[in-house]
Scaffold this active site. Structure first.
Site, mmCIF file in Angstrom:
data_model
loop_
_atom_site.group_PDB
_atom_site.id
_atom_site.type_symbol
_atom_site.label_atom_id
_atom_site.label_comp_id
_atom_site.label_asym_id
_atom_site.label_seq_id
_atom_site.Cartn_x
_atom_site.Cartn_y
_atom_site.Cartn_z
ATOM 1 N N ASP A 25 1.039 -1.111 -0.127
ATOM 2 C CA ASP A 25 0.044 0.017 -0.051
ATOM 3 C C ASP A 25 0.939 1.200 0.139
ATOM 4 O O ASP A 25 0.393 2.426 0.195
ATOM 5 C CB ASP A 25 -0.900 0.142 1.307
ATOM 6 C CG ASP A 25 -0.420 -0.048 2.713
ATOM 7 O OD1 ASP A 25 0.994 0.046 2.687
ATOM 8 O OD2 ASP A 25 -0.976 -0.013 3.577
ATOM 9 N N ASP A 201 8.757 8.872 24.879
ATOM 10 C CA ASP A 201 8.690 10.010 24.213
ATOM 11 C C ASP A 201 8.555 11.310 24.895
ATOM 12 O O ASP A 201 7.700 11.162 26.088
ATOM 13 C CB ASP A 201 7.564 9.995 23.372
ATOM 14 C CG ASP A 201 7.161 11.093 22.330
ATOM 15 O OD1 ASP A 201 8.144 11.147 21.211
ATOM 16 O OD2 ASP A 201 6.155 11.907 22.344
ATOM 17 N N GLU A 256 13.566 10.207 25.753
ATOM 18 C CA GLU A 256 13.896 11.507 24.916
ATOM 19 C C GLU A 256 13.676 12.792 25.725
ATOM 20 O O GLU A 256 12.582 13.140 26.348
ATOM 21 C CB GLU A 256 12.711 11.542 23.644
ATOM 22 C CG GLU A 256 13.012 12.724 22.780
ATOM 23 C CD GLU A 256 11.953 13.108 21.875
ATOM 24 O OE1 GLU A 256 12.235 13.498 20.916
ATOM 25 O OE2 GLU A 256 10.707 13.117 22.618
HETATM 26 C C1 GLC Z 1 8.778 13.513 20.096
HETATM 27 C C2 GLC Z 1 9.105 12.569 18.837
HETATM 28 C C3 GLC Z 1 8.416 13.464 17.603
HETATM 29 C C4 GLC Z 1 6.864 13.838 18.017
HETATM 30 C C5 GLC Z 1 6.869 14.465 19.348
HETATM 31 C C6 GLC Z 1 5.549 14.864 19.966
HETATM 32 O O1 GLC Z 1 9.858 14.571 19.649
HETATM 33 O O2 GLC Z 1 10.197 12.322 18.542
HETATM 34 O O3 GLC Z 1 8.415 12.747 16.218
HETATM 35 O O4 GLC Z 1 6.401 14.545 16.954
HETATM 36 O O5 GLC Z 1 7.760 13.877 20.369
HETATM 37 O O6 GLC Z 1 5.139 13.303 20.278
#
Ligand code: GLC
Length: 506
Positions: A25, A201, A256
């Site tokens: 797809d 995240d 992160e």
């Molecule tokens: C982090 C992710 C990114 C996303 C953001 C919001 O920075 O790496 O891709 O857009 O969080 O969730």
């Protein structure tokens, strides 16, 4: 005591939409990934981190989750995920999922319920506030991507809700113990299924001062999340860590946290918060020996004193690829040597091992509200179009030179970028010094960094030139890996080629 696996691992990040497409797809899927595991095994990575594969309306391409317990049909089914997990495990590789705890999709049933009425039992699961008067939002925070206010007014209930990112990504209120418990349940669902951990995240955002105080005026217009650093997050992380550590098998979290290393170090806690946190300084640093020297020192001086294990990142789904940032293949190759020989856990973004550049995505092809399409282009597997993506047109265009940079083109060529990565991973595998050994600076030269990695009698010297001219250094040995083609296995007399980085057995 043996070190946990994630200290010596190389983690490979897959952006599922763009890795491999089994159902034709034009969007990658889990079966597609499972069909390409030979590539990963041949390369020699230890673990895979999948960007989000949960049900999502895809306003932020999966970072807006509508159901944390199910796989989005675009990517396949839970069975496909189980299949991928067992295929990875049977090859000795681990799997990390991407947990997005700060916000859900506005289409998550939790938010629908929360939004339905001020009296909803889930009203307090999100941040609902009255406006500041005269059509003004409750505070002055700025959202990421849009650069506009981080609040959206809800006509139905006459209040505003907070979204640090898109309006389609309302922030969850982790100050409510029910939210925390619900997210712990989500984590357990996947740990019970056997996943080896999570990339988490924007994890530093989850603790918030319920007063939601204004940002200082000079920060207005910059995304609030860049500065948010509330102490409540640490309590939440300690309790999350306890859930993770209650499982056998060294499950891992990598957070992160987009802030300076000094602040990142705090999120490791006392071995009781995150196991790992991304070190983003290399993603933003120019290709310059002094800058890298300083950055490596800052990383060491902030993490070593608290016994926090470093990570190294050159690329991900949010930033330009290293080949594009550094401008030449020679530099990208030398950078790969650094990524895979510094002390810490490297995160390798799929496609960087092929030396891919960002795709050119212009005008009406642009999809991502954050302008990040270029680094998310599909991986070219085969030389001839459609490069192993048979079926519908791919969701984004291929990166430049997709034919010669395809996996098929590079695999027979020991001089290729792909082989350089494989050779570096092989060298790591064979050397305690490179995987987990100590780090010490050695004398370099103008524009050249040199360091030693050592573990008992095992010793490697790494020399990295940041300049496109020849250089001489005082080190000698046998070249185990060179970023320049055809030099491996040869004696090293101290002469570096332009842009060359070498790993020396001494
Ligand atoms: C982090 C992710 C990114 C996303 C953001 C919001 O920075 O790496 O891709 O857009 O969080 O969730």
């Amino acid at each position: 005591m043996a070190l946990p696996w994630w200290q010596s691992a190389v983690v490979y990040q897959i952006y599922p939409r763009s890795f491999a497409d089994a159902n034709g797809d034009g969007v990658g899927d889990l079966r597609g990934i499972a069909g390409r595991l030979d590539h990963l095994a041949w390369l020699g990575v230890d673990a895979v981190w999948l960007s989000p594969i949960f049900r999502s309306p895809m306003a932020d391409y999966g970072y807006d989750v509508a159901d944390y317990r199910d796989v989005d049909p675009l990517f396949g089914t839970i069975d496909d995920l189980d299949h991928l997990l067992s295929e990875l495990h049977s090859r000795g590789m681990r799997l990390l999922l991407d947990l997005v705890p700060n916000h859900t999709s506005s289409q998550h049933p939790w938010f629908a319920e929360s939004r339905s009425s001020r009296a909803s039992p889930k009203r307090d699961w999100y941040y609902w506030r009255d406006g500041g008067g005269d059509g003004e939002p409750p505070n002055n925070w700025t959202a990421a991507f849009t650069g506009k206010r981080a609040w959206t007014f809800d006509e139905g209930t006459g209040q505003w809700y907070l979204h640090s990112f898109l309006p389609e990504q309302p922030d969850l209120n982790w100050g409510n113990p029910e939210v925390e418990a619900a997210m712990h349940d989500v984590v357990r669902v996947w740990l019970d299924r056997g996943v080896d951990g999570f990339r988490i995240d924007v994890v530093d955002l989850i603790g918030k001062d319920p007063a939601l105080p204004d940002d200082p005026p000079e920060r207005v217009g910059h995304p609030h999340f860049l500065f948010h650093d509330d102490p409540r997050t640490h309590d939440l992380l300690r309790r999350l860590r306890a859930v993770i550590d209650s499982y056998p098998g060294e499950r891992v979290t990598v957070g992160e946290i987009s802030r300076p290393p000094r602040r990142v170090a705090a999120y490791y806690g006392d071995h009781d918060e995150l196991h790992l946190a991304f070190n983003f300084a290399p993603l933003l640093a120019p290709w310059d020996a002094d800058t890298w020297h300083t950055m490596i020192d800052v990383t060491r001086s902030t993490l070593d004193p608290v016994d926090a294990w470093p990570t190294w990142v050159l690329g991900n789904h949010d930033q330009q690829r290293p080949r594009t940032r550094y401008g030449t293949e020679g530099r990208a190759r030398a950078a790969a040597v650094l990524l895979l020989t510094l002390r810490g856990t490297p995160f390798l973004y799929a496609g960087d091992e092929l030396g891919l550049e960002d795709a050119i995505v212009a005008g009406d092809q642009v999809l991502d509200p954050g302008g990040r399409d270029g680094c998310r282009a599909p991986i070219p597997w085969e030389i001839d179009p459609p490069h192993g993506w048979n079926g519908a047109a791919t969701w984004l265009p291929f990166p430049p030179h997709a034919d010669v940079r395809s996996a098929e083109a590079q695999r027979p060529d020991p001089a290729s970028m792909l082989w350089l990565h494989r050779d570096l991973l092989t060298a790591r595998r064979g050397s305690d010094a490179l995987r987990t050994g100590s780090f010490a600076w050695l004398d370099g030269a103008d524009g050249v960094l040199a360091f030693e990695r050592a573990s008992r009698a095992d010793r490697r010297v790494v020399v990295v030139s940041f300049v496109d001219e020849p250089r001489r250094v005082a080190h000698q040995g046998t070249i185990e890996v060179s970023s320049a083609a055809g030099r491996s296995g040869q004696p090293f007399d101290g002469s570096l080629l332009p842009d060359e980085a070498v790993v020396l057995a001494v």
